[in-house]
Design an enzyme around this catalytic site. Structure first.
Site, PDB file in Angstrom:
ATOM      1  N   ARG A  79       9.375  74.394  15.701  1.00  0.00           N
ATOM      2  CA  ARG A  79       9.505  75.543  16.591  1.00  0.00           C
ATOM      3  C   ARG A  79       8.249  75.577  17.462  1.00  0.00           C
ATOM      4  NH1 ARG A  79      13.916  78.075  14.545  1.00  0.00           N
ATOM      5  NH2 ARG A  79      14.312  77.809  12.314  1.00  0.00           N
ATOM      6  N   ASP A 157      24.514  78.139  10.146  1.00  0.00           N
ATOM      7  CA  ASP A 157      25.057  79.498  10.179  1.00  0.00           C
ATOM      8  C   ASP A 157      26.430  79.586  10.841  1.00  0.00           C
ATOM      9  OD1 ASP A 157      22.597  80.157   9.113  1.00  0.00           O
ATOM     10  OD2 ASP A 157      21.750  80.781  11.030  1.00  0.00           O
ATOM     11  N   ARG A 192      27.885  87.757 -17.705  1.00  0.00           N
ATOM     12  CA  ARG A 192      26.885  88.262 -16.775  1.00  0.00           C
ATOM     13  C   ARG A 192      27.473  88.439 -15.376  1.00  0.00           C
ATOM     14  NH1 ARG A 192      21.996  84.235 -18.547  1.00  0.00           N
ATOM     15  NH2 ARG A 192      21.103  85.520 -20.207  1.00  0.00           N
ATOM     16  N   GLN A 658      41.841  61.222  -5.502  1.00  0.00           N
ATOM     17  CA  GLN A 658      42.791  62.315  -5.667  1.00  0.00           C
ATOM     18  C   GLN A 658      42.247  63.426  -6.548  1.00  0.00           C
ATOM     19  OE1 GLN A 658      46.495  60.670  -6.935  1.00  0.00           O
ATOM     20  NE2 GLN A 658      47.712  62.124  -5.783  1.00  0.00           N
TER      21      GLN A 658
END
Length: 747
Positions: A79, A157, A192, A658
């Site tokens: 970035r 995303d 859980r 398969q």
């Protein structure tokens, strides 16, 4: 003949990495070289463009060899804040001009592509300014007045407008479903509840589709936050009812950008506390994090990236010099191009709608398939069906599997059963295909019967390849009447279609057959009419690709060529698409045919390649490509002629293709098919002359075809459709897998 304008192309990956970026780089580089253009890789994204120098390097054919299966990006990504300043873009422009690059392929998400759009618009001004400052010559400025930019959407995303799927999304779904499937088993062992947080920023696609694919009990996404003030009570009531019905585990999937109707963030730990306090649940939180974007790309992402990368080069080389920047995407299995600026605007409109609390607009911008999946999911998640409506006439709807097993059959039966019961109808399961139907093996399915079927491969109802003969029709008619069946859904392949067609043709003789009959495509061969992708084909393709990756890894150590035989009957879908996804040197299919001249040519290429240092060879062969030149013959021929240069081994993958649990794509597609099939059968059951039909997805649209259309749409001799969309990809596979053009072999 098309005109070629640009001769030197830059390529960069920017923003977060996505599985499939390397496949796009490989396709772009080799397509450009094959068409006579040069390619420069810009390392570390926009940061490398701003820095220039050694960050921008030429690539040759072999530079992108062996990267198809690798995750991440070999040219790096970063970035770069400096690029978002004019001074930074001025540096970037100078560095591109010094190498006379005037075509740019940007592979990244909305931020990266927005930066590319700004760069393109400013280019004439930047060039003029550089010339005025003496940074570049006047001649250089005049020869590069425009910068052609093509964007490829790469984001796990799936939040970029202009493409139904973005590079990396399918792989991320694989990672999530694998994790949730594994978590479910430990959750059930201890009774859980697990709260699983997935990525997605302002896009709930991963959370929504993962919940649909894993049979999750609750999901929260940014586009549709819980609307009621007491949503916590509603969620707890649903989970409690599930426990009371006997469920041992509960899975809640939360998108990282989830919020409530007032815009307040909903965090996974908040949900954990709610469940522990209100239900006394033993609750755990799992944040999947960057595991979702890592690892080897799925077969779908490899092929998507390859197709888009190839198309990006064609766009740059053939569009006019002043062409508007475009985004190359895919819709309806076809490459599309859309204004890059418009795509960026529409993508950001969703985030703006969410921020403004306009969730209806956000859902609308995501598209009809997204909304449909959301509503289907919330029916499937219920612990029990809603009370039947007195307005609806209860129907008795039968469902069965026919032909060979295909991963996703169970998912479809579960969705059909639960959605049907929720609408107040009775669902009957026919066991063991038409063999069981003839024998009367029919049982009622209830809400709990199909619990856990969303994620399992094979066929819990059983199946068979039995096609009814004349003497069997009476038994079928008798069982339809005795069980008062009002409609029939058949999930399966060619055997199911043929049997259903015969029933349709026998309606005059057997009035019992005058009920809605619908075939849903479920076959790993992907050889059914009207359906571009059948349930089970994606799972089989991934099974092949995973096996071939391992085979290639072993072959590298010993200078071997592997002949890999895959299923498909007379349909070459699995062969071609697995060849494209694995970088096979050659793919042999029945549609193309095989000649001795072809084999001699391919053998010569292999020998020459191994003599230059090649370490692995790969040939994919359809099981029925040729009755004489079969995989055994090819293996023997190559072994005999190439024995002084390389070894040859054959791999017959067999029923490995398969088996296994269905891929996320097959689970989602099976659910979508089941929902549409149910609506179709209910509607047709109200008619005096109900349809006999088969269904499929043509592009992104579900379509229904009357059985009267079946004969004209199929090649009955070879049991495949007359039109096969994937055959258009053959030239791409041929170009990208060929030996390096002679001009680049010694670069």
């Amino acid at each position: 003949m098309t005109t070629t304008y640009t001769k030197r192309i830059g390529i960069l990956t920017s923003g977060g990495d996505s599985p499939g970026m390397n496949a796009a780089i490989r396709a772009s580089v080799r397509a450009a070289l094959e068409k006579g253009a040069e390619v420069c890789a810009i390392y570390e994204g926009y940061q490398g463009m701003v820095e220039g120098g050694s960050r921008i390097r030429f690539l040759n054919w072999d530079s992108v060899g062996g990267i198809l299966h690798r995750g991440g990006t070999i040219i790096g990504t970063a970035r770069c804040k400096e690029f978002y300043t004019r001074a930074g873009r001025l540096k970037a422009a100078r560095n591109l001009l010094e190498l006379e690059i005037d075509g740019l392929i940007v592979i990244g998400g909305d931020g990266s592509l927005a930066g590319a759009d700004i760069f393109s618009r400013e280019w004439p001004e930047l060039v003029t300014e550089l010339a005025q400052q003496g940074e570049i010559s006047k001649e250089l400025a005049e020869s590069h007045p425009h910068l052609k930019i093509v964007g490829l959407p790469a984001s796990i995303d799936n939040d970029m407008y202009g493409s139904s799927m973005t590079i990396g999304t399918d792989t991320a779904l694989h990672r999530i479903t694998e994790a949730v499937d594994a978590i479910s088993s430990t959750a059930a062992s201890h009774q859980r509840t697990f709260v699983v947080e997935v990525m997605g920023r302002n896009c709930g696609y991963l959370a929504l589709m993962a919940a649909l694919a894993t049979g999750a009990d609750w999901v929260i996404i940014p586009e549709r936050p819980p609307e009621m003030d007491n949503w916590q009570d509603h969620m707890c009531a649903i989970l409690k009812a599930g426990r009371e019905s006997g469920r041992r585990d509960s899975i809640i999937i939360v998108a990282e950008g989830a919020r409530d109707a007032n815009g307040n963030p909903i965090r996974s730990d908040d949900i954990r506390k709610i469940l522990e306090e209100r239900l006394g649940e033993d609750t755990r939180v799992t944040i999947l994090g960057h595991v979702q974007r890592g690892g080897s790309p799925s077969a779908f992402d490899r092929n998507l990236s390859t197709i888009l990368g190839y198309a990006a080069v064609e766009e740059i080389l053939t569009s006019p010099p002043n062409a508007e920047p475009v985004l190359i995407g895919i819709r309806r299995n076809r490459v599309t191009k859309t204004s890059l600026r418009y795509c960026v605007e529409q993508t950001r409109a969703v985030a703006s709608a969410i921020s403004a609390g306009d969730y209806d607009k956000a859902m609308s911008l995501r598209g009809s398939s997204f909304k449909e999946a959301y509503h289907t999911l919330f029916t499937l998640m219920q612990a029990k069906p809603q009370p039947p409506s007195s307005n609806n006439k209860p129907l008795r709807l039968a469902v069965m599997n026919a032909g060979a097993a295909a991963a996703g059959m169970n998912t479809a039966v579960r969705a059909f059963t639960r959605l049907g019961i929720d609408k107040g109808h009775c669902i009957l399961g026919i066991e063991h295909g038409f063999r069981g139907f003839i024998e009367g093996k029919i049982k009622e399915l209830n809400w709990l019967t199909v619990r856990g079927w969303a994620t399992t491969g094979g066929s819990e109802l059983g199946t068979s390849r039995k096609i009814p003969k004349t003497k069997d029709f009476y038994a079928l008619a008798r069982h339809i009447e005795s069980h008062d069946i009002h409609a029939l859904l058949i999930l399966g392949g060619w055997a199911g279609y043929e049997a259903a067609y015969q029933m349709y043709c026998q309606r005059d003789t057997f009035p019992a057959f005058n009920i809605p009959i619908l075939c849903v495509p479920a076959s790993i061969d992907n050889n059914l009419p009207g359906a571009e992708l059948s349930i089970g084909a994606d799972t089989a393709l991934n099974n092949i690709v995973q096996a071939v990756d391992k085979i290639k890894q072993s072959a590298v150590a010993s200078s071997r060529c592997f002949i890999v035989k895959v299923m498909g009957h007379y349909c070459g879908y699995l062969a071609l698409m697995s060849g494209l996804a694995t970088g096979a040197e050659q793919v042999y299919t029945h549609e193309q045919g095989i000649t001795l001249a072809n084999l001699q040519r391919d053998l010569s290429h292999l020998i020459a390649g191994f003599k230059r240092g090649k370490r692995v060879g790969l040939i994919i062969c359809n099981e029925n490509a040729n009755p004489v030149y079969d995989s055994n013959f090819i293996c023997s021929l190559f072994e005999e002629e190439g024995r002084h240069v390389f070894q040859v081994r054959q791999a017959i993958l067999g029923h490995l293709q398969q088996g296994g649990d269905p891929s996320p794509f097959d689970r989602i597609q099976a659910t979508r098919f089941a929902a549409r099939a149910l609506d179709f059968l209910i509607e047709e059951a109200q008619k005096a002359s109900p349809a006999g039909a088969f269904m499929g997805i043509q592009g992104s649209q579900v379509q229904f075809f009357d059985f009267s259309d079946l004969p004209r749409m199929v090649d009955k001799n070879y049991q495949r459709p007359k039109q096969q969309w994937w055959m258009d990809l053959l030239p791409i596979a041929t170009i990208l897998s060929q030996p390096a053009p002679r001009a680049y072999q010694n670069d």
